[in-house]
Design a protein around this motif. Structure first.
Motif, PDB file in Angstrom:
ATOM      1  N   GLN A  70       0.809  -1.212   0.000  1.00 12.07           N
ATOM      2  CA  GLN A  70       0.000   0.000   0.000  1.00 12.07           C
ATOM      3  C   GLN A  70       0.847   1.269   0.000  1.00 12.07           C
ATOM      4  O   GLN A  70       0.550   2.234  -0.717  1.00 12.07           O
ATOM      5  CB  GLN A  70      -0.926  -0.023   1.218  1.00 12.07           C
ATOM      6  CG  GLN A  70      -1.921  -1.163   1.204  1.00 12.07           C
ATOM      7  CD  GLN A  70      -2.715  -1.267   2.488  1.00 12.07           C
ATOM      8  OE1 GLN A  70      -2.570  -0.414   3.371  1.00 12.07           O
ATOM      9  NE2 GLN A  70      -3.540  -2.297   2.622  1.00 12.07           N
ATOM     10  N   LEU A  71       1.925   1.257   0.775  1.00 16.27           N
ATOM     11  CA  LEU A  71       2.760   2.465   0.862  1.00 16.27           C
ATOM     12  C   LEU A  71       3.558   2.686  -0.412  1.00 16.27           C
ATOM     13  O   LEU A  71       3.764   3.825  -0.836  1.00 16.27           O
ATOM     14  CB  LEU A  71       3.685   2.375   2.063  1.00 16.27           C
ATOM     15  CG  LEU A  71       2.981   2.431   3.436  1.00 16.27           C
ATOM     16  CD1 LEU A  71       3.976   2.233   4.552  1.00 16.27           C
ATOM     17  CD2 LEU A  71       2.264   3.781   3.590  1.00 16.27           C
ATOM     18  N   LEU A  72       4.033   1.606  -1.043  1.00 14.10           N
ATOM     19  CA  LEU A  72       4.736   1.768  -2.324  1.00 14.10           C
ATOM     20  C   LEU A  72       3.780   2.281  -3.394  1.00 14.10           C
ATOM     21  O   LEU A  72       4.155   3.099  -4.241  1.00 14.10           O
ATOM     22  CB  LEU A  72       5.373   0.450  -2.753  1.00 14.10           C
ATOM     23  CG  LEU A  72       6.596  -0.002  -1.955  1.00 14.10           C
ATOM     24  CD1 LEU A  72       7.125  -1.313  -2.493  1.00 14.10           C
ATOM     25  CD2 LEU A  72       7.697   1.050  -1.992  1.00 14.10           C
ATOM     26  N   ALA A  73       2.546   1.798  -3.386  1.00 18.61           N
ATOM     27  CA  ALA A  73       1.565   2.304  -4.343  1.00 18.61           C
ATOM     28  C   ALA A  73       1.254   3.777  -4.058  1.00 18.61           C
ATOM     29  O   ALA A  73       1.098   4.578  -4.996  1.00 18.61           O
ATOM     30  CB  ALA A  73       0.292   1.476  -4.261  1.00 18.61           C
ATOM     31  N   LYS A  74       1.184   4.148  -2.800  1.00 17.74           N
ATOM     32  CA  LYS A  74       0.950   5.544  -2.440  1.00 17.74           C
ATOM     33  C   LYS A  74       2.115   6.411  -2.885  1.00 17.74           C
ATOM     34  O   LYS A  74       1.917   7.527  -3.394  1.00 17.74           O
ATOM     35  CB  LYS A  74       0.755   5.665  -0.936  1.00 17.74           C
ATOM     36  CG  LYS A  74       0.509   7.078  -0.450  1.00 17.74           C
ATOM     37  CD  LYS A  74       0.329   7.098   1.079  1.00 17.74           C
ATOM     38  CE  LYS A  74       0.134   8.515   1.580  1.00 17.74           C
ATOM     39  NZ  LYS A  74      -0.012   8.539   3.064  1.00 17.74           N
ATOM     40  N   GLY A  75       3.327   5.910  -2.712  1.00 17.56           N
ATOM     41  CA  GLY A  75       4.490   6.671  -3.156  1.00 17.56           C
ATOM     42  C   GLY A  75       4.530   6.829  -4.653  1.00 17.56           C
ATOM     43  O   GLY A  75       5.009   7.838  -5.177  1.00 17.56           O
ATOM     44  N   ALA A  76       4.011   5.824  -5.374  1.00 20.05           N
ATOM     45  CA  ALA A  76       4.007   5.920  -6.843  1.00 20.05           C
ATOM     46  C   ALA A  76       3.025   6.987  -7.322  1.00 20.05           C
ATOM     47  O   ALA A  76       3.215   7.611  -8.364  1.00 20.05           O
ATOM     48  CB  ALA A  76       3.644   4.558  -7.443  1.00 20.05           C
ATOM     49  N   GLN A  77       1.952   7.221  -6.562  1.00 19.61           N
ATOM     50  CA  GLN A  77       0.945   8.203  -6.964  1.00 19.61           C
ATOM     51  C   GLN A  77       1.317   9.626  -6.567  1.00 19.61           C
ATOM     52  O   GLN A  77       0.766  10.574  -7.107  1.00 19.61           O
ATOM     53  CB  GLN A  77      -0.397   7.826  -6.350  1.00 19.61           C
ATOM     54  CG  GLN A  77      -0.935   6.486  -6.846  1.00 19.61           C
ATOM     55  CD  GLN A  77      -2.157   6.037  -6.068  1.00 19.61           C
ATOM     56  OE1 GLN A  77      -2.589   6.719  -5.151  1.00 19.61           O
ATOM     57  NE2 GLN A  77      -2.682   4.867  -6.456  1.00 19.61           N
TER      58      GLN A  77
END
Length: 446
Positions: free
Chosen positions: A438-445
């Protein structure tokens, strides 16, 4: 004169004959002595083998029975003590009745088959243990001991007729990550009271790799894990993906690079130029020190997180961790270990055997060695637990140059998941493995 000569000759011959006879007798005595010495040595070796066999066969309870039999019979017969004689006779009878249970210890043939040799932690593995009676006589009941890691699984073997077999299902627990050695199986024959036992060991062993639990991450082409498909560099080449400019044709250029529209406009042949695309390289630095994790749960979470990232970028990742430093070289030596990244299987196999070291190189020194070895890195992950302070994390991040994006992955089950900046470094805190995705996906956005 002649009689004197004959007398001397006779004495000489007699003397000569006496000397020869003495020599032959001495040599014969020497040969007998040597043969006797060899025979004595063989006897001693045979006695030693018998002694070892008896010591391996008689259990501690059996030695008590032997002592009772010897002392009871000796005291009963010597002093007329009926009670001692009865106790000694009963003990001797028990020993005698225990002997038939030892027969046929080698009549078994034991085979072990595992359903899988690699599983994820928490997935039980079933094994099939087949015990066959390959002898010509009926085999009395016995037991098969199967070592599983540090534990032991006991399988009871009933009475088996010749050429018959039994099959038992053995469940191997895989609650924790690791490398589990299964076997070798050991058959144990003995009486019900455990007075005499006889063992036979088979050499077949199996190695079971229990991989860490991982989570599926999104493509690493965007976000915190940068462009693993390649980022443009300043090197100009004639063929690549990132277009740079046009230049006049020179002899030797490939006709495929000719830009025909520009050639038609200018009247001179023009060819394309490109910026060389450099594949990004990711480094995972996994801490192993006892002071880098608060407990084993933090370390297991860190291994699972590192394995998840490594599996995602298997072709472009280098995974390093601290290697053990000998006691005599403590404080003077720096070393690290690189995990095998040939395939997902080899990487997870190495992760399965990764443990908290006794005296490994600290995270900061491992990061320094990794940056020297892998100078083409574009992103580095520092995987650690909660004990490391922000100052220690920044010190480890300084080992990489300004062109390398450093992400500190702090793993602690009690931590509040989140992303924050610490100077030029990104710090990701996770309490569960799902937090990583979830945090890596948040960082990608962002």
């Amino acid at each position: 004169m002649s009689s004197s000569t004959e007398s001397r000759l006779t004495r000489t011959s007699a003397a000569t004959g006496y000397t020869r006879t003495g020599f032959e007798a001495g040599r014969g005595t020497t040969v007998l002595a040597v043969r006797g010495l060899h025979g004595w040595r063989r006897l001693r070796r045979a006695a030693a083998r018998v002694g070892r066999s008896v010591a391996d066969t008689v259990s501690p309870a059996g030695w008590v029975v032997v002592a009772v039999a010897v002392i009871g019979l000796a005291a009963g017969l010597a002093f007329g003590l009926l009670e001692f004689a009865v106790a000694g006779g009963a003990a001797a009878l028990l020993l005698l009745l225990s002997v038939p249970f030892l027969f046929g210890a080698r009549a078994y043939e034991v085979t072990l088959r595992l359903a899988h040799d690699r599983v994820v932690a928490g997935t039980p593995v079933e094994g099939r243990l087949v015990v066959a009676n390959v002898g010509r006589r009926t085999a009395l009941p016995g037991r098969v001991d199967l070592p599983v890691g540090d534990g032991l699984v006991d399988v009871h073997v009933p009475l088996l007729r010749p050429r018959h077999e039994i099959a038992e299902t053995v469940v191997i627990p895989t609650r924790r990550r690791g490398i589990v050695t299964v076997g070798p199986a050991r058959t144990v024959r003995g009486d019900p009271l455990g007075i005499l036992t006889r063992e036979a060991t088979w050499q077949e062993t199996h190695t079971l790799y229990v991989h860490p639990v991982t989570t599926a991450l999104r493509s690493t082409a965007t976000g915190l894990i940068r462009d693993l498909e390649g980022s443009p560099s300043r090197t100009i080449v004639d063929a690549d993906f990132s277009f740079h400019a046009l230049r006049p044709y020179v002899p030797g250029d490939s006709p495929r690079q000719v830009h025909w529209k520009s050639t038609a406009k200018t009247g001179a042949m023009m060819v394309r130029q490109y910026e060389e695309t450099r594949r990004s390289r990711m480094i995972l630095v996994v801490g192993r020190g006892g002071d880098e994790f608060a407990d084993d749960d933090e370390f297991e979470l860190a291994v699972s997180a590192a394995a998840s990232i490594g599996v995602r970028g298997i072709r472009d990742v280098a995974v390093v961790t601290g290697a053990e430093i000998p006691e005599f070289a403590r404080g003077r030596m720096r070393t690290f270990r690189t995990l095998t990244t040939i395939s997902t299987r080899t990487l997870l196999d190495d992760f399965a055997g990764l443990d908290r070291g006794v005296n490994p190189s600290p995270l900061r020194e491992v990061a320094s060695l990794a940056s020297t070895r892998h100078g083409d890195a574009s992103i580095a992950f520092l995987v650690c637990g909660s004990p490391l302070t922000p100052t220690q994390l920044q010190s480890a991040a300084l080992a990489f140059g300004p062109e390398v994006a450093v992400v500190a992955l702090v793993c602690a089950p009690t931590a509040e998941p989140g992303i924050r900046r610490l100077g030029s470094m990104t710090v990701i805190s996770i309490g569960l493995l799902d937090d990583l995705r979830q945090l890596l996906a948040k960082g990608a956005q962002s």
